[in-house]
Design a protein around this motif. Sequence first.
Motif, PDB file in Angstrom:
ATOM      1  N   LEU A  77     -15.915  92.169 -39.792  1.00 41.38           N
ATOM      2  CA  LEU A  77     -15.256  93.486 -39.787  1.00 41.38           C
ATOM      3  C   LEU A  77     -16.205  94.640 -39.470  1.00 41.38           C
ATOM      4  O   LEU A  77     -15.867  95.538 -38.689  1.00 41.38           O
ATOM      5  N   THR A  78     -17.412  94.620 -40.030  1.00 44.32           N
ATOM      6  CA  THR A  78     -18.306  95.783 -39.829  1.00 44.32           C
ATOM      7  C   THR A  78     -18.910  95.836 -38.430  1.00 44.32           C
ATOM      8  O   THR A  78     -19.505  96.852 -38.060  1.00 44.32           O
ATOM      9  N   ILE A  79     -18.774  94.766 -37.642  1.00 44.69           N
ATOM     10  CA  ILE A  79     -19.278  94.845 -36.259  1.00 44.69           C
ATOM     11  C   ILE A  79     -18.146  95.049 -35.260  1.00 44.69           C
ATOM     12  O   ILE A  79     -18.343  94.957 -34.057  1.00 44.69           O
ATOM     13  N   ALA A  80     -16.929  95.345 -35.769  1.00 44.45           N
ATOM     14  CA  ALA A  80     -15.752  95.362 -34.892  1.00 44.45           C
ATOM     15  C   ALA A  80     -15.380  96.750 -34.373  1.00 44.45           C
ATOM     16  O   ALA A  80     -14.324  96.915 -33.775  1.00 44.45           O
ATOM     17  N   THR A  81     -16.241  97.745 -34.570  1.00 45.30           N
ATOM     18  CA  THR A  81     -15.857  99.105 -34.192  1.00 45.30           C
ATOM     19  C   THR A  81     -15.466  99.211 -32.716  1.00 45.30           C
ATOM     20  O   THR A  81     -14.414  99.763 -32.383  1.00 45.30           O
ATOM     21  N   VAL A  82     -16.311  98.708 -31.821  1.00 48.73           N
ATOM     22  CA  VAL A  82     -16.039  98.855 -30.388  1.00 48.73           C
ATOM     23  C   VAL A  82     -14.803  98.047 -29.969  1.00 48.73           C
ATOM     24  O   VAL A  82     -13.926  98.584 -29.275  1.00 48.73           O
ATOM     25  N   PRO A  83     -14.659  96.786 -30.396  1.00 48.32           N
ATOM     26  CA  PRO A  83     -13.412  96.077 -30.068  1.00 48.32           C
ATOM     27  C   PRO A  83     -12.161  96.810 -30.563  1.00 48.32           C
ATOM     28  O   PRO A  83     -11.129  96.816 -29.884  1.00 48.32           O
ATOM     29  N   LEU A  84     -12.253  97.450 -31.741  1.00 46.24           N
ATOM     30  CA  LEU A  84     -11.077  98.181 -32.243  1.00 46.24           C
ATOM     31  C   LEU A  84     -10.787  99.390 -31.361  1.00 46.24           C
ATOM     32  O   LEU A  84      -9.626  99.695 -31.074  1.00 46.24           O
ATOM     33  N   LEU A  85     -11.834 100.073 -30.890  1.00 43.67           N
ATOM     34  CA  LEU A  85     -11.635 101.192 -29.954  1.00 43.67           C
ATOM     35  C   LEU A  85     -11.036 100.686 -28.646  1.00 43.67           C
ATOM     36  O   LEU A  85     -10.117 101.292 -28.092  1.00 43.67           O
ATOM     37  N   GLN A  86     -11.569  99.557 -28.157  1.00 38.85           N
ATOM     38  CA  GLN A  86     -11.041  98.981 -26.912  1.00 38.85           C
ATOM     39  C   GLN A  86      -9.562  98.632 -27.059  1.00 38.85           C
ATOM     40  O   GLN A  86      -8.755  98.903 -26.167  1.00 38.85           O
ATOM     41  N   ALA A  87      -9.210  98.045 -28.235  1.00 41.29           N
ATOM     42  CA  ALA A  87      -7.812  97.681 -28.459  1.00 41.29           C
ATOM     43  C   ALA A  87      -6.927  98.932 -28.483  1.00 41.29           C
ATOM     44  O   ALA A  87      -5.829  98.938 -27.925  1.00 41.29           O
ATOM     45  N   ALA A  88      -7.449 100.013 -29.134  1.00 37.86           N
ATOM     46  CA  ALA A  88      -6.673 101.252 -29.199  1.00 37.86           C
ATOM     47  C   ALA A  88      -6.458 101.850 -27.805  1.00 37.86           C
ATOM     48  O   ALA A  88      -5.462 102.534 -27.559  1.00 37.86           O
TER      49      ALA A  88
END
Length: 247
Positions: A233-244
Motif C-alpha cells: 500500500l505505501t508504495i502505491a501512490t503513483v499507480p493510484l494516480l495513474q488509475a485516477a
Amino acid sequence: MATALITGAARGIGRATAERLIAAGYEVTIGDRDLDAVQATAAEIGAKAVQLDVTDEASVIAAAAGFTELDVLVNNAGMYLRGTLSTMTVEDYRTVMDVNLLGPILMTRHFADALAANGGGAVVNLASMSGYTPVPGTGAYSMAKAAVISFTELAALEYAPRGIRVNGVAPGRIATAMTADRQGDPEREARTHALIPLGRSGEAADVAEAVFYLASAGAAYITGQVVRVDGGLTIATVPLLQAAQGG
Ligand SMILES: NC(=O)c1ccc[n+]([C@@H]2O[C@H](COP(=O)([O-])OP(=O)(O)OC[C@H]3O[C@@H](n4cnc5c(N)ncnc54)[C@H](O)[C@@H]3O)[C@@H](O)[C@H]2O)c1
C-alpha cells in the motif's frame, strides 16, 4: 527454551504473534493492561500472563523484576484517538504518545539487562504505515508511529554494543478490533481492497510472521530496520494516480 514477552497481547496482532512464537517453541509471556482479557487469552493459547501498563514506569519495572533473562521483547501495545491538529487536546496527545512511544522506550530500557543476559536478544517494535504517510483525523498516532521508527533506529545503535538487535514492523491495513469500525461493509471493503496492490487487508498472522522472522536467529545481522507489512500500500501512490487518470 527461548523466551519472549509481548505487550498488548490480549488480542489482535499481539495475540497472533504470541501464537506464532509458541508454535516455534518459545515460552511466551503476554502482558496487557486488561488483566481479565490477558489471563483468558493466556489460558487459551498456552502462554503466561502478566498485567502490565506500558505507560506506567512502576508497572514496567515490576514486570521486569520477574525476568533475569529474555530472548525476545515485542513492543506491540498501541492505540489511537480520533482528532485533528485543531481538535486534539493536550491530554489526547499525551495519551497517544505515552502508549505508542513512551511505552516501547520504557519497556526496552527496563528489559535491556534481561535481553543482554544471554549475549543479546531481539526487540521488535510495532510501528505503522501511518508512521510514513500521516493520516489526517488520527494524526497524533501517525506522529507517534513516525517516532517509533526513529526510536527503533536509535535503540538499534545504542543497544548494539550489548548485542541487542532492535527492529520494527510497519503494518498497513490489518483486520483487528482496532480497525473494526472500518470493516463490515462489503462494498466499502471491496473499494478499499482495490487500492491495495495485493488486493486484500492483512491478517494479524501476516504481521506475526514478520515479527517472528525479525526476532529469530535468521535475522542475526539485521538491526535498525522496519519492515512494511502492508500488501504494497505505501508504495502505491503513483499507480493510484495513474488509475485516477484512467491508466
Ligand atoms: N490493526 C492495524 O491495522 C494496525 C496497523 C498498523 C499498526 N498497528 C499496531 O499494531 C499494534 C497492535 O495493534 P492491534 O490492531 O492488534 O490492536 P488492538 O487494539 O486489537 O490490541 C491492542 C492491545 O494493546 C493493549 N494495550 C493498550 N494500551 C496498553 C497499555 N498502556 N499497556 C498495555 N497494554 C495496552 C490493549 O488492551 C489491547 O489488548 C499496535 O501498536 C498498533 O498501533 C495496527
